[in-house]
Every structure is written in structure tokens, then in C-alpha cells.
Design a protein around this motif. Structure first.
Motif, PDB file in Angstrom:
ATOM      1  N   SER A   7      -6.751  22.711  50.559  1.00 38.80           N
ATOM      2  CA  SER A   7      -5.165  22.647  51.006  1.00 38.80           C
ATOM      3  C   SER A   7      -4.306  23.441  50.543  1.00 38.80           C
ATOM      4  CB  SER A   7      -4.595  21.242  50.908  1.00 38.80           C
ATOM      5  OG  SER A   7      -4.433  20.767  49.638  1.00 38.80           O
ATOM      6  N   GLY A   8      -3.111  23.628  51.077  1.00 40.33           N
ATOM      7  CA  GLY A   8      -2.312  24.627  50.274  1.00 40.33           C
ATOM      8  C   GLY A   8      -1.886  25.998  51.183  1.00 40.33           C
ATOM      9  N   GLY A   9      -2.541  26.246  52.074  1.00 41.71           N
ATOM     10  CA  GLY A   9      -2.660  27.527  52.672  1.00 41.71           C
ATOM     11  C   GLY A   9      -1.017  27.370  53.564  1.00 41.71           C
ATOM     12  N   PRO A  41     -10.391  37.511  60.044  1.00 45.30           N
ATOM     13  CA  PRO A  41     -10.995  37.620  61.289  1.00 45.30           C
ATOM     14  C   PRO A  41     -11.813  38.841  61.635  1.00 45.30           C
ATOM     15  CG  PRO A  41      -8.560  37.285  61.230  1.00 45.30           C
ATOM     16  CD  PRO A  41      -8.982  37.473  59.874  1.00 45.30           C
ATOM     17  N   GLY A  42     -12.998  38.777  62.051  1.00 49.96           N
ATOM     18  CA  GLY A  42     -13.958  39.608  62.130  1.00 49.96           C
ATOM     19  C   GLY A  42     -14.611  40.163  60.920  1.00 49.96           C
ATOM     20  N   LYS A  43     -14.572  39.679  60.014  1.00 48.73           N
ATOM     21  CA  LYS A  43     -15.113  40.098  58.693  1.00 48.73           C
ATOM     22  C   LYS A  43     -16.068  38.886  58.258  1.00 48.73           C
ATOM     23  CE  LYS A  43     -11.450  43.231  57.081  1.00 48.73           C
ATOM     24  NZ  LYS A  43     -10.719  43.833  55.852  1.00 48.73           N
ATOM     25  N   ALA A  92      -6.534  35.150  55.491  1.00 50.57           N
ATOM     26  CA  ALA A  92      -7.605  34.670  55.845  1.00 50.57           C
ATOM     27  C   ALA A  92      -7.800  33.112  55.914  1.00 50.57           C
ATOM     28  CB  ALA A  92      -8.635  35.105  54.719  1.00 50.57           C
ATOM     29  N   VAL A  93      -8.973  32.678  56.209  1.00 52.27           N
ATOM     30  CA  VAL A  93      -9.223  31.176  56.029  1.00 52.27           C
ATOM     31  C   VAL A  93      -9.691  31.350  54.451  1.00 52.27           C
ATOM     32  CG1 VAL A  93     -10.052  29.078  56.674  1.00 52.27           C
ATOM     33  CG2 VAL A  93      -9.362  30.732  58.354  1.00 52.27           C
ATOM     34  N   GLN A 116      -5.836  27.966  56.019  1.00 57.35           N
ATOM     35  CA  GLN A 116      -5.310  29.171  56.574  1.00 57.35           C
ATOM     36  C   GLN A 116      -4.400  29.702  55.516  1.00 57.35           C
ATOM     37  OE1 GLN A 116      -6.481  31.221  59.337  1.00 57.35           O
ATOM     38  NE2 GLN A 116      -5.116  32.580  58.496  1.00 57.35           N
ATOM     39  N   VAL A 117      -4.383  31.059  55.273  1.00 61.06           N
ATOM     40  CA  VAL A 117      -3.432  31.522  54.632  1.00 61.06           C
ATOM     41  C   VAL A 117      -3.008  33.075  55.502  1.00 61.06           C
ATOM     42  CG1 VAL A 117      -2.900  33.300  52.440  1.00 61.06           C
ATOM     43  CG2 VAL A 117      -3.990  31.027  52.265  1.00 61.06           C
ATOM     44  N   THR A 118      -1.690  32.977  55.783  1.00 66.01           N
ATOM     45  CA  THR A 118      -1.053  33.943  56.717  1.00 66.01           C
ATOM     46  C   THR A 118      -0.147  34.804  55.937  1.00 66.01           C
ATOM     47  OG1 THR A 118      -1.942  32.897  58.741  1.00 66.01           O
ATOM     48  CG2 THR A 118      -0.293  34.964  58.795  1.00 66.01           C
ATOM     49  N   VAL A 119      -0.112  35.932  55.652  1.00 63.60           N
ATOM     50  CA  VAL A 119       0.773  36.786  55.147  1.00 63.60           C
ATOM     51  C   VAL A 119       1.519  37.642  55.916  1.00 63.60           C
ATOM     52  CG1 VAL A 119       1.477  38.271  52.917  1.00 63.60           C
ATOM     53  CG2 VAL A 119      -0.734  36.738  52.897  1.00 63.60           C
TER      54      VAL A 119
END
Length: 121
Positions: A7-9, A41-43, A92-93, A116-119
Motif C-alpha cells: 500500500s501507499g502508492g 509499462p512495457g518493461k 510503475a507498479v 501503483q506509483v505515478t509521478v
């Protein structure tokens, strides 16, 4: 059987911070060397950090050294990762799981859902 919850994303602006938590349902967290992994994504999934169960030694991917800090509280059954100075490449997730000092994981490990972390600005 060990159950892991991450959790925490969230969404954060470049330069911001987040703290991820990994709660482990195990009779004794002391036995488990755990770390964080991420998959963009994609990696492919990559190891990010790892903290030893024996002496608390920590290991980091070069891309996060100096920005991320992994820690653990065995009494709470939780492993944390403080992430500072986040940049879009950190999007990334993020997953928690068993790790080795070379930031690989146990073969065949079944991953949880991750967080999920989105910057992004």
C-alpha cells in the motif's frame, strides 16, 4: 503460507515523496528478507531495494540510491520504502516480495497486486 499486502502508492508530482508499506502476515517476520520490486509499462519487473532479515543490511538499485530508503519493523510485520525526489521514470507498479542482495527474487514467487506509483505533473 505468507500473505503480503502493498500500500501507499499514488499520484505525486516530480520531486515529491511517497512511503510504501508492505504488511506481511507471518508468524515471525524476522525470518524473511524482503524487498521492493517494480514493473513499469512495457518493461520487465526489476528489483529496487532489499533489507536483510539477519542484520538489517540494505541493498539498492543504482537508479534509486540516495533517494529511496527501505526499512522494517518486525514487531508490526511491516517493511517500508521511503521514496524521495521522485521522477517520472519511477512510475510503475511496486511489489513487495522475498529478495536476495542482488535484488533478484525467489523463483516462482507469486506476486500480489502491488501498489501503483505515478509521478507526473
Amino acid at each position: 503460507q505468507v500473505h503480503i499486502d502493498e500500500s501507499g502508492g499514488g499520484l505525486v508530482q516530480p520531486g515529491g515523496s511517497l512511503r510504501l508499506s508492505c504488511t506481511v502476515s507471518a508468524t515471525n517476520l524476522d525470518y524473511y528478507t524482503l524487498g521492493w520490486f517494480r514493473q513499469a509499462p512495457g518493461k520487465e519487473r526489476e528489483g529496487v531495494s532489499c533489507i536483510s532479515s539477519s542484520d538489517g543490511s540494505t541493498y539498492y538499485a543504482d537508479s534509486v540510491k540516495g533517494r529511496f530508503t527501505i526499512s522494517r519493523d518486525n514487531a508490526k510485520g511491516t517493511v517500508y520504502m521511503q521514496m524521495n525526489s521522485l521522477n517520472p521514470e519511477d512510475t510503475a507498479v511496486y511489489y513487495c516480495g522475498p529478495c536476495f542482495r542482488d535484488l533478484t527474487t525467489t523463483p516462482g514467487h507469486r506476486w500480489g497486486q502491488g501498489t501503483q506509483v505515478t509521478v507526473s505533473s
